[in-house]
Design an enzyme around this catalytic site. Sequence first.
Site, short mmCIF file in Angstrom:
data_model
loop_
_atom_site.label_atom_id
_atom_site.label_comp_id
_atom_site.label_asym_id
_atom_site.label_seq_id
_atom_site.Cartn_x
_atom_site.Cartn_y
_atom_site.Cartn_z
N HIS A 223 -2.36 7.71 6.71
CA HIS A 223 -1.36 8.57 6.04
C HIS A 223 -2.01 9.86 5.53
O HIS A 223 -1.39 10.93 5.59
CB HIS A 223 -0.72 7.85 4.85
CG HIS A 223 0.47 7.00 5.20
ND1 HIS A 223 1.60 7.51 5.79
CD2 HIS A 223 0.70 5.68 5.04
CE1 HIS A 223 2.48 6.53 5.97
NE2 HIS A 223 1.96 5.40 5.53
N GLY B 168 0.84 -1.19 0.00
CA GLY B 168 0.00 0.00 0.00
C GLY B 168 0.88 1.24 0.00
O GLY B 168 2.02 1.19 0.46
N CYS C 244 6.10 0.21 7.43
CA CYS C 244 5.72 1.33 6.57
C CYS C 244 6.93 1.72 5.74
O CYS C 244 8.03 1.84 6.28
CB CYS C 244 5.25 2.49 7.44
SG CYS C 244 4.78 3.94 6.48
N HIS D 219 -4.37 1.80 7.32
CA HIS D 219 -3.00 2.36 7.40
C HIS D 219 -2.83 3.50 6.39
O HIS D 219 -2.34 4.57 6.73
CB HIS D 219 -2.01 1.22 7.12
CG HIS D 219 -0.56 1.61 7.10
ND1 HIS D 219 0.37 1.10 7.98
CD2 HIS D 219 0.13 2.46 6.29
CE1 HIS D 219 1.56 1.63 7.71
NE2 HIS D 219 1.44 2.45 6.69
N GLU D 220 -3.29 3.27 5.15
CA GLU D 220 -3.12 4.30 4.11
C GLU D 220 -4.02 5.52 4.38
O GLU D 220 -3.61 6.65 4.14
CB GLU D 220 -3.41 3.73 2.71
CG GLU D 220 -2.56 2.52 2.31
CD GLU D 220 -1.08 2.66 2.60
OE1 GLU D 220 -0.55 3.79 2.57
OE2 GLU D 220 -0.44 1.63 2.86
NI NI Z 1 2.80 3.51 5.52
#
Ligand code: NI
Length: 170
Positions: free
Chosen positions: A136, A48, A90, A132-133
């Site tokens: 961000h 990702g 990450c 998770h994305e």
């Molecule tokens: Ni990440």
Amino acid sequence: MGKIELEIKIFGDPVLRKKANPVAKVTDQHRQILSQMAKAMYDDSGIGLAAPQVGFSDQLIAADIGEGLYKLVNPRIIKKQGKQSISEGCLSVPEVCIKVKRAKQIWVQALDEYGRPIEIKACDLFACVLQHEIDHLKGKLIVDYASFLQKIRIKKKLAALKSKVKPPLI
Ligand code: NI
């Protein structure tokens, strides 16, 4: 933009902490960024990637857990269910691995790369990657989920990463 290789931004770069802007209209430029993000993700064996990680503060993400490539614009979680806890890494925080508690199932509304509305139901690893994305896009990183003790343990690594950030050339 031309066929420039995108550079992955590393922890300490301020773009990773900025809230990404929603995309008002999906253009060729966004499609180009998304396909270059996908390439950067595959090149680095990621599953990702979010646009801020390559320096664009736009709400764009790419994800592929081995079940096909998703390119999403303005993704929003509209429903969550259950709990899971997976050790996450990450591309922007190399060598750091943190167990993050997240929802096991999520429903996401987004636009595809042509601006068409889509809805995705994601489970398990795919749900984890999308959360998770989407983090961000809010300027949130896995280190924010670290416990106090974990933070002490990874402090040196993070300081080393931060010092690797190149100053802007002006
Ligand atoms: Ni990440």
